[in-house]
Design an enzyme around this catalytic site. Structure first.
Site, PDB file in Angstrom:
ATOM      1  N   GLU A  23       1.099  -1.244   0.201  1.00 30.16           N
ATOM      2  CA  GLU A  23      -0.074   0.040  -0.101  1.00 30.16           C
ATOM      3  C   GLU A  23       1.022   1.381   0.069  1.00 30.16           C
ATOM      4  OE1 GLU A  23      -1.875  -0.939   3.629  1.00 30.16           O
ATOM      5  OE2 GLU A  23      -3.324  -2.793   2.653  1.00 30.16           O
ATOM      6  N   LEU A  35      -6.165  -1.628  -1.209  1.00 26.82           N
ATOM      7  CA  LEU A  35      -5.844  -1.773   0.512  1.00 26.82           C
ATOM      8  C   LEU A  35      -6.205  -2.788   0.912  1.00 26.82           C
ATOM      9  CD1 LEU A  35      -6.430   1.621   2.401  1.00 26.82           C
ATOM     10  CD2 LEU A  35      -6.258  -0.574   3.594  1.00 26.82           C
ATOM     11  N   GLU A  86      -4.613  -6.393   3.090  1.00 27.11           N
ATOM     12  CA  GLU A  86      -3.433  -7.137   3.460  1.00 27.11           C
ATOM     13  C   GLU A  86      -3.379  -8.576   2.847  1.00 27.11           C
ATOM     14  OE1 GLU A  86      -5.077  -4.789   5.464  1.00 27.11           O
ATOM     15  OE2 GLU A  86      -3.585  -3.259   5.334  1.00 27.11           O
ATOM     16  N   GLN A 128       2.027  -2.118   5.804  1.00 28.31           N
ATOM     17  CA  GLN A 128       2.086  -0.627   6.274  1.00 28.31           C
ATOM     18  C   GLN A 128       2.736  -0.453   7.768  1.00 28.31           C
ATOM     19  OE1 GLN A 128      -0.717   2.524   5.302  1.00 28.31           O
ATOM     20  NE2 GLN A 128       0.774   2.740   3.661  1.00 28.31           N
ATOM     21  N   PHE A 129       2.209  -1.096   8.545  1.00 28.82           N
ATOM     22  CA  PHE A 129       2.387  -1.093   9.852  1.00 28.82           C
ATOM     23  C   PHE A 129       1.901  -2.559  10.718  1.00 28.82           C
ATOM     24  CE2 PHE A 129       1.631   3.447   9.348  1.00 28.82           C
ATOM     25  CZ  PHE A 129       2.469   4.133  10.505  1.00 28.82           C
ATOM     26  N   PRO A 169      -4.558  -8.745   9.019  1.00 31.74           N
ATOM     27  CA  PRO A 169      -5.618  -9.497   7.978  1.00 31.74           C
ATOM     28  C   PRO A 169      -4.758 -10.606   7.210  1.00 31.74           C
ATOM     29  CG  PRO A 169      -5.970  -7.086   7.988  1.00 31.74           C
ATOM     30  CD  PRO A 169      -4.656  -7.272   8.929  1.00 31.74           C
ATOM     31  N   HIS A 181      -0.342   1.206  15.894  1.00 33.18           N
ATOM     32  CA  HIS A 181       0.818   1.864  15.106  1.00 33.18           C
ATOM     33  C   HIS A 181       2.125   1.473  15.878  1.00 33.18           C
ATOM     34  CE1 HIS A 181      -2.313   4.124  12.902  1.00 33.18           C
ATOM     35  NE2 HIS A 181      -1.513   4.382  12.052  1.00 33.18           N
TER      36      HIS A 181
END
Lengths: 366, 345
Positions: free
Chosen positions: B46, B75, B77, B99-100, B106, B146
């Site tokens: 992403e 978007l 995962e 991304q994090f 997921p 995050h």
């Protein structure tokens, strides 16, 4: 002119041409069937009869303890064989756990195809050699694999399509959604075949989806949806062949819903009488894929007693060979459990391997 | 079936990280060099394309190698990792970015049910050389979801390698080694070290560290701190501060949780007889529990004290305004060292 008229906000795809037909597409028993090549019909007939016999034999093998479990595709043979026959030699098939028959119809050795269901730990066949992905038990998880493989083939400039199979229950999983969305965005050469057989183990369609049809879901992703009579082998074959050709031509993915029925229970471990009545099963037996093809062939004078007998004999011979080969206990080497976890086993795995080896040696000596 | 080079323009001389370089630049350089070295390598995730990733690790890759080699995905995962499985089945070598840490969840089913076991269940016919890059850990003032330290989920899954660099040099070397590996690698990037700097340039030839080797970052005779990823600088700081207390602390950087370099760890701990395992993630059922157990099994008669753990509390990752209380710091590490039964030794 407002921002809503700019390209970013206009619909990206026209919905109309993507919509499925109102009723499942059929060929057998319709005037359209007249233009079907006799060779195709007899090929489909032979596959159907052998497939039906394979399902019966595999189910019998569970009762004899030769298979740990067998999710039968009895009643769904038309979808299974059409999926296999719609693919070219370089294409890939991505089956779910109920699709052993499609794997066999694609040419995989039946004993190899049944390896996992026999209780062994590996898929049995080489996916790269056979271009058949491992039978996938976690629902719908094989669909993004098919998309990724088709995408990779396209990036590599290869003329390869993928066909991925899933059931009505599998469409509720998140991976179904993600796979279709990725496929449409990437215009991947992939075909999704939803076999709507009415049940997810015991849960009927009405509790699974409120969509007009599963084929309608295609529109939301920007790909065409096709609705087909899943017991009409000629119709499924034609629809899937068109979808595979379309994918190969670079025109993107297609979602095909084949309406069919799971005649047997979910597996040999299931009791279908707890959730459905015999009348429903009987109604679907009257729309049986093998009978539909027999009627068509008979009506066109393509099926005489000799062909009927020869086909039945072939099916019996295959079943007998399967029985014979499945009679032997498979030889499993417990030490191989450590061989393929990593390219090189870790030190911890080597230690555990040594422990098991010592245990096995002690067992042999006692 | 071998992937041909894509239609993307051939990359010009790739930018080279200049001294001093940050960990983020070293990771970017590793991806660049991998993309140049092997046409099968594809980066996807992403925002990895035009934006260059939210941490800029993929900065300029789409521009220099084309969208087909560095792809902005939808978007999703599970879809990212699931399609990477298919790409790897076809012979490509995908490098995916989650991304994090907490956004990777997921994709967990794909990771556990397919990525980790495809080689095994196909008897070696379908290895999946996928690198899964995951920025992880706290200390950056991130809002919830995050700052997770998710390594325990991955190291409990047979079939995965779990690698985490703690230095700029290792960020480059371990990422190159992970991408070259024929096994799937969960590559955990300590995001609060992204901007750490070192006098480093990939132009100077260096040995690519093999995956699965710990390294002694500091030798010491009193006790050993065993750590990885984001906690390494904290441990080195603690070892420096410990000199005032009269302790000569050694520090081992594991670099790879799977494979776990038991030999190096055991050899060092046998030398000191005292060990503290330090990590950010929750202590209960964490990597430290496994490490402490293995040290005890291997070094029991050399130990002067029980192996202690300094870990994050067993709580959901706290809000940024409180995270300093959660993260293992120098004082908490030195307190643990102080409890290593010195009076009885």
């Amino acid at each position: 002119m407002t921002v809503l008229d700019t390209p970013a906000w206009r619909p990206r795809t026209e919905a109309g041409p993507l919509l499925p037909d109102a009723a499942p597409f059929r060929l057998l028993g319709t005037p359209e069937a007249a233009r079907l090549a006799p060779a195709l019909l007899t090929e489909l007939y032979g596959q159907l009869v052998r497939g039906r016999r394979f399902n019966r034999q595999a189910t019998a093998l569970t009762k004899q303890g030769r298979l740990a479990v067998y999710p039968s595709s009895t009643g769904q043979e038309a979808c299974e064989i059409a999926a296999a026959l719609a693919l070219g030699p370089r294409d890939w098939l991505f089956p779910s756990y109920r699709d052993t028959l499609a794997v066999v119809a694609r040419g995989v050795d039946p004993v190899e195809a049944l390896t996992l269901l026999r209780g062994d730990w590996h898929t049995g066949y080489d996916p790269r050699e056979t271009r058949v992905a491992p039978l996938s038990t976690p629902l719908a998880t094989q669909l993004p694999h098919a998309v990724g493989l088709a995408h990779a083939a396209r990036l590599s400039g290869d003329d390869v399509a993928a066909l991925a199979m899933v059931g009505d229950g599998g469409t509720s999983e998140g991976d179904f959604h993600e796979a279709l969305n990725f496929a449409a965005v990437w215009q991947a050469p992939v075909v999704f075949l939803v076999q709507n057989n009415g049940f997810a183990i015991s849960v009927p369609l009405a509790k699974q989806s409120a969509a007009p049809s599963f084929a309608h879901k295609a529109v939301g992703y920007g790909m065409p949806g096709r609705l087909v009579d899943g017991n009409d082998a000629a119709a499924v074959h034609q629809v899937l062949t068109e979808a595979v050709d379309r994918a190969r031509a670079g025109r993107g993915p297609t979602l095909v819903e084949a309406v069919t029925y799971r005649i047997d229970a979910h597996t040999n471990a299931d009791d279908a009488t707890r959730y459905r009545d015999d009348d429903e099963v009987a109604a679907w037996r009257a729309h049986d894929p093998v009978d539909l093809m027999e009627r068509e062939l008979t009506g066109r004078g393509l099926l005489d007693d000799a062909l009927r007998q020869r086909t039945a004999d072939e099916a019996e011979a295959l079943a007998a060979a399967l029985r014979e080969r499945m009679h032997d206990e498979p030889r499993l080497d417990p030490m191989e459990l450590f061989a393929h976890v990593y390219a090189e086993p870790t030190q911890q795995l080597r230690d555990q391997e040594a422990m098991l080896r010592a245990e096995l040696e002690a067992e042999q000596q006692s | 079936m071998s992937p041909s080079s894509s239609t993307a323009p051939a990359p010009a001389a790739a930018p080279v990280a200049q001294k001093p370089a940050t960990m983020a630049q070293a990771l970017n350089q590793a991806l660049r060099d991998a993309l140049v070295a092997d046409p099968a390598v594809h980066v996807l995730g992403e925002d990895v394309g035009t934006l260059g990733g939210v941490f800029r690790i993929t900065d300029g890759l789409a521009r220099d190698f084309g969208d087909d080699r560095c792809t902005d995905t939808p978007l999703a995962e599970a879809g990212i990792l699931g399609t990477a499985v298919g790409m790897a089945m076809y012979g490509l070598r995908p490098v995916v970015e989650m991304q994090f840490d907490a956004f990777a969840y997921p994709s967990f089913e794909q990771l556990v049910s397919h990525v980790s076991r495809m080689r095994n269940r196909t008897r070696g016919a379908l290895p999946l050389p996928i690198t899964i890059r995951i920025p992880y850990g706290g200390g950056i003032g991130g809002v919830e979801h995050h700052s997770d330290s998710s390594e325990a989920y991955y190291l409990h899954t047979p079939g995965l390698h779990v690698v985490t660099p703690a230095t700029v040099e290792d960020a480059y070397g371990l990422l190159r080694a992970s991408i070259a590996s024929d096994d799937p690698v969960v590559f955990l990037e300590p995001k609060r070290l992204y901007w750490s700097k070192a006098d480093w340039s990939p132009q100077e030839p260096r040995e690519v560290p093999p995956i699965g080797r710990a390294v002694v970052r500091r030798s010491g005779r009193s006790a050993t701190l065993i750590t990885y990823g984001p906690s390494l600088p904290v441990c080195l700081e603690a070892a420096e501060a410990a000199k005032e207390e009269g302790w000569d602390l050694g520090v081992v950087d594991l670099r790879s949780l799977v494979p776990f370099d038991e030999e190096t760890v055991a050899a060092v701990v046998r030398g000191t007889g005292r060990a503290v395992v330090v990590h950010e993630s929750a202590g209960f059922g964490g990597a430290g529990a496994e490490i402490a157990a293995r040290i005890t099994e291997r070094c029991f008669h050399h130990l002067q004290a029980p192996v202690l753990r300094v870990a994050g509390f067993d709580i959901p990752y706290p809000p940024p305004m409180l995270e300093r209380h959660h993260l293992p710091g120098v004082d908490r590490i030195l307190d643990a060292v102080g409890r290593l039964q010195w009076e009885e030794g």
